[in-house]
Design a protein around this motif. Structure first.
Motif, PDB file in Angstrom:
ATOM      1  N   ARG A   1      85.018   6.747  11.625  1.00 34.22           N
ATOM      2  CA  ARG A   1      85.058   5.337  11.989  1.00 34.22           C
ATOM      3  C   ARG A   1      85.379   4.456  10.771  1.00 34.22           C
ATOM      4  NH1 ARG A   1      86.028   7.920  15.689  1.00 34.22           N
ATOM      5  NH2 ARG A   1      84.398   8.981  16.879  1.00 34.22           N
ATOM      6  N   ILE A   2      84.531   4.492   9.744  1.00 31.76           N
ATOM      7  CA  ILE A   2      84.807   3.697   8.534  1.00 31.76           C
ATOM      8  C   ILE A   2      85.955   4.307   7.728  1.00 31.76           C
ATOM      9  CG2 ILE A   2      83.836   2.880   6.345  1.00 31.76           C
ATOM     10  CD1 ILE A   2      81.108   2.752   7.696  1.00 31.76           C
ATOM     11  N   ARG A   3      86.095   5.622   7.796  1.00 30.59           N
ATOM     12  CA  ARG A   3      87.116   6.360   7.024  1.00 30.59           C
ATOM     13  C   ARG A   3      86.904   6.189   5.522  1.00 30.59           C
ATOM     14  NH1 ARG A   3      92.533   5.644  10.878  1.00 30.59           N
ATOM     15  NH2 ARG A   3      91.496   6.396  12.758  1.00 30.59           N
ATOM     16  N   ILE A   4      85.693   6.527   5.120  1.00 30.76           N
ATOM     17  CA  ILE A   4      85.325   6.470   3.703  1.00 30.76           C
ATOM     18  C   ILE A   4      86.287   7.309   2.878  1.00 30.76           C
ATOM     19  CG2 ILE A   4      83.563   7.224   2.029  1.00 30.76           C
ATOM     20  CD1 ILE A   4      82.713   4.715   3.469  1.00 30.76           C
ATOM     21  N   ASN A   5      86.721   6.739   1.768  1.00 30.74           N
ATOM     22  CA  ASN A   5      87.509   7.450   0.770  1.00 30.74           C
ATOM     23  C   ASN A   5      86.611   7.604  -0.462  1.00 30.74           C
ATOM     24  OD1 ASN A   5      89.152   7.677  -1.707  1.00 30.74           O
ATOM     25  ND2 ASN A   5      90.907   7.484  -0.330  1.00 30.74           N
ATOM     26  N   GLU A   6      86.234   8.829  -0.780  1.00 32.74           N
ATOM     27  CA  GLU A   6      85.207   9.050  -1.793  1.00 32.74           C
ATOM     28  C   GLU A   6      85.616   8.569  -3.178  1.00 32.74           C
ATOM     29  OE1 GLU A   6      84.247  13.182  -1.231  1.00 32.74           O
ATOM     30  OE2 GLU A   6      83.616  12.783   0.844  1.00 32.74           O
TER      31      GLU A   6
ATOM     32  N   PRO B   1      83.481  -9.895   3.766  1.00 33.41           N
ATOM     33  CA  PRO B   1      84.815 -10.060   4.333  1.00 33.41           C
ATOM     34  C   PRO B   1      85.591  -8.739   4.223  1.00 33.41           C
ATOM     35  CG  PRO B   1      84.273 -11.938   2.956  1.00 33.41           C
ATOM     36  CD  PRO B   1      83.181 -10.924   2.758  1.00 33.41           C
ATOM     37  N   GLN B   2      86.279  -8.366   5.303  1.00 31.17           N
ATOM     38  CA  GLN B   2      87.042  -7.132   5.408  1.00 31.17           C
ATOM     39  C   GLN B   2      86.158  -5.880   5.360  1.00 31.17           C
ATOM     40  OE1 GLN B   2      91.402  -7.902   3.875  1.00 31.17           O
ATOM     41  NE2 GLN B   2      89.975  -8.279   2.180  1.00 31.17           N
ATOM     42  N   GLY B   3      84.862  -6.065   5.669  1.00 28.46           N
ATOM     43  CA  GLY B   3      83.948  -4.938   5.736  1.00 28.46           C
ATOM     44  C   GLY B   3      84.064  -4.214   7.065  1.00 28.46           C
ATOM     45  N   HIS B   4      83.175  -3.236   7.281  1.00 25.91           N
ATOM     46  CA  HIS B   4      83.227  -2.410   8.492  1.00 25.91           C
ATOM     47  C   HIS B   4      81.803  -2.179   8.995  1.00 25.91           C
ATOM     48  CE1 HIS B   4      85.904   0.792  10.585  1.00 25.91           C
ATOM     49  NE2 HIS B   4      84.837   0.564  11.343  1.00 25.91           N
ATOM     50  N   ILE B   5      81.622  -2.406  10.295  1.00 24.57           N
ATOM     51  CA  ILE B   5      80.334  -2.215  10.965  1.00 24.57           C
ATOM     52  C   ILE B   5      80.489  -1.091  11.985  1.00 24.57           C
ATOM     53  CG2 ILE B   5      78.600  -3.274  12.479  1.00 24.57           C
ATOM     54  CD1 ILE B   5      79.801  -6.024  11.449  1.00 24.57           C
ATOM     55  N   VAL B   6      79.513  -0.177  12.036  1.00 25.30           N
ATOM     56  CA  VAL B   6      79.499   0.879  13.050  1.00 25.30           C
ATOM     57  C   VAL B   6      78.153   0.845  13.753  1.00 25.30           C
ATOM     58  CG1 VAL B   6      79.671   3.359  13.516  1.00 25.30           C
ATOM     59  CG2 VAL B   6      81.053   2.344  11.692  1.00 25.30           C
TER      60      VAL B   6
ATOM     61  N   LEU C   1      82.974 -12.300  13.854  1.00 27.02           N
ATOM     62  CA  LEU C   1      83.532 -11.495  12.759  1.00 27.02           C
ATOM     63  C   LEU C   1      84.949 -11.940  12.386  1.00 27.02           C
ATOM     64  CD1 LEU C   1      82.509  -7.927  14.022  1.00 27.02           C
ATOM     65  CD2 LEU C   1      81.232  -9.414  12.467  1.00 27.02           C
ATOM     66  N   LYS C   2      85.532 -12.845  13.162  1.00 31.11           N
ATOM     67  CA  LYS C   2      86.959 -13.166  13.018  1.00 31.11           C
ATOM     68  C   LYS C   2      87.314 -13.699  11.637  1.00 31.11           C
ATOM     69  CE  LYS C   2      90.763 -15.748  15.138  1.00 31.11           C
ATOM     70  NZ  LYS C   2      91.207 -16.459  13.922  1.00 31.11           N
ATOM     71  N   ASN C   3      86.586 -14.706  11.171  1.00 35.94           N
ATOM     72  CA  ASN C   3      86.957 -15.329   9.898  1.00 35.94           C
ATOM     73  C   ASN C   3      86.852 -14.375   8.717  1.00 35.94           C
ATOM     74  OD1 ASN C   3      87.495 -17.672  11.235  1.00 35.94           O
ATOM     75  ND2 ASN C   3      85.675 -18.783  10.539  1.00 35.94           N
ATOM     76  N   LYS C   4      85.972 -13.391   8.851  1.00 33.71           N
ATOM     77  CA  LYS C   4      85.824 -12.404   7.771  1.00 33.71           C
ATOM     78  C   LYS C   4      86.765 -11.207   7.947  1.00 33.71           C
ATOM     79  CE  LYS C   4      80.953 -13.083   6.399  1.00 33.71           C
ATOM     80  NZ  LYS C   4      79.648 -12.398   6.247  1.00 33.71           N
ATOM     81  N   SER C   5      87.520 -11.158   9.026  1.00 27.16           N
ATOM     82  CA  SER C   5      88.413 -10.017   9.309  1.00 27.16           C
ATOM     83  C   SER C   5      87.659  -8.692   9.208  1.00 27.16           C
ATOM     84  CB  SER C   5      89.616 -10.007   8.355  1.00 27.16           C
ATOM     85  OG  SER C   5      90.406 -11.160   8.542  1.00 27.16           O
ATOM     86  N   VAL C   6      86.493  -8.659   9.834  1.00 24.27           N
ATOM     87  CA  VAL C   6      85.634  -7.482   9.797  1.00 24.27           C
ATOM     88  C   VAL C   6      86.016  -6.517  10.921  1.00 24.27           C
ATOM     89  CG1 VAL C   6      83.246  -6.679  10.180  1.00 24.27           C
ATOM     90  CG2 VAL C   6      83.699  -8.642   8.685  1.00 24.27           C
ATOM     91  N   THR C   7      85.970  -5.222  10.637  1.00 27.41           N
ATOM     92  CA  THR C   7      86.215  -4.189  11.639  1.00 27.41           C
ATOM     93  C   THR C   7      84.894  -3.766  12.267  1.00 27.41           C
ATOM     94  OG1 THR C   7      88.107  -3.377  10.396  1.00 27.41           O
ATOM     95  CG2 THR C   7      87.184  -1.892  12.054  1.00 27.41           C
TER      96      THR C   7
END
Length: 337
Positions: A141-146, A240-245, A259-265
């Motif tokens: 979901r977040i697609r973490i890149n280590e 901003p541009q963070g990710h919530i699961v 979440l719109k103004n922060k462009s959050v996923t």
């Protein structure tokens, strides 16, 4: 074979909330394997299905639930390539099929992994559902890149529960993230620290607690408790541009427009999606479980088993459900056969 199930949805204190019965041992075909079960664990999904799947009705055949098990492969279908009889395996199962509350179970090989050799049956049975959920939350979901994400902050809401306990470990020890988690009792705070959390905050005043801990906002948030209760705090704390699961679902609509103004996923995570829909990448759970086995066996991760009940009986299954329904469990509850 012996199995334990129910014909109608009843409170766990009722005599027939679970009943023991005999049924035929199923035979594998296709990509199914037959597993002789050694231990099972219980998760919130178990009691939710028990409470809701046979309301105001009496089933002709008892429903067998259960979605975590370890055991030995007894036989394999003609199309099986990952396993052979004698292999020790662990898995989280499939919501659409008969569950693990029995002596034997048929399971699709694509959602099964080789059991960690360093873990006991009880220790291994505690892990598949929660570890898959945590891993998919972070990596699917977040697609973490280590490399790129190392050192970023993650807030885990519900750190002492089954999913939270292993999510703390994976986020910290595998993903390299700075882990903030919630807990309010002394024993749950200590458990979260033992699992590897960098910071433990009280969920009762979440925004202020996170800010006092030195974080104005966080890069990622995992909700393992109740999205509705924490939504405004989550909106305020996510970068901003963070990710919530979230894995919890929502009885009422969620105001995603916040979440719109922060462009959050925002992403939902359901570990059963792959098996429920027979997705093209269904065998990814086989590979994730085997990766987790490596991480358990090399000491990177540790089991979150906290309570073991000895013997597969109606009374022990009722006790496991009672413990989960209390909302106070720490780590995982396992029944060892």
């Amino acid at each position: 074979m012996k199995a334990i199930g129910f014909k109608t949805s009843l409170p766990i204190i009722e005599n027939e909330s679970f009943i023991e019965f005999e049924t035929a041992v199923p035979q594998p075909s296709g990509r199914d394997i037959l597993v002789k079960i050694n231990a099972i664990s219980v998760n919130p999904v178990d009691y939710k299905v028990r409470q809701n799947s046979a309301k105001d009705t009496v089933l002709e055949t008892p429903k067998i639930i259960g979605w975590d098990a370890t055991g030995i492969v007894e036989a394999v279908g003609e199309a099986v390539t990952f396993f052979k009889p004698g292999d020790a395996v662990y898995y989280a199962g499939d919501l659409t099929r008969s569950g693990s509350n029995a002596e034997y179970q048929l399971i699709d090989e694509r959602i099964v992994g080789l059991k960690p050799s360093t873990l006991s049956n009880a220790e291994a049975a505690a892990m598949p559902l929660t570890a898959l959920t945590a891993w998919e939350s972070l990596y699917d979901r977040i697609r973490i890149n280590e490399q790129k994400d190392k050192g970023k902050s993650i807030l885990i809401i519900g750190g002492a529960g089954g999913v939270g306990s292993i999510a703390i470990q994976i986020a910290k020890k595998v993903s390299g993230l700075k882990v903030i988690t919630t807990a309010s009792r002394t024993e749950t705070k200590e458990w979260c620290k033992t699992m590897g959390a960098d910071v433990v905050v009280n969920h009762n005043n979440l925004v202020e607690e996170v800010r006092v801990a030195g974080f104005k906002e966080v890069d990622f948030i995992l909700d393992f408790v109740d999205l509705n209760s924490y939504w405004d705090a989550i909106v305020e704390l996510i970068k901003p541009q963070g990710h919530i699961v979230s894995i919890t679902g929502s009885a009422a609509p969620i105001a995603l427009n916040k979440l719109k103004n922060k462009s959050v996923t925002f992403s939902w995570e359901l570990m059963y999606t792959r098996s429920m829909y027979q997705t093209d990448d269904m065998d990814e759970q086989h590979h994730i479980l085997n990766k987790l086995t490596e991480l358990f066996d090399n000491g990177t991760l540790k089991t979150t088993l906290n309570t073991t009940l000895k013997e597969f009986t109606v009374n022990n299954l009722k006790e496991a459900h009672r413990l989960l329904e209390s909302g106070k469990t720490i780590g995982k509850v396992v029944i060892e056969y």
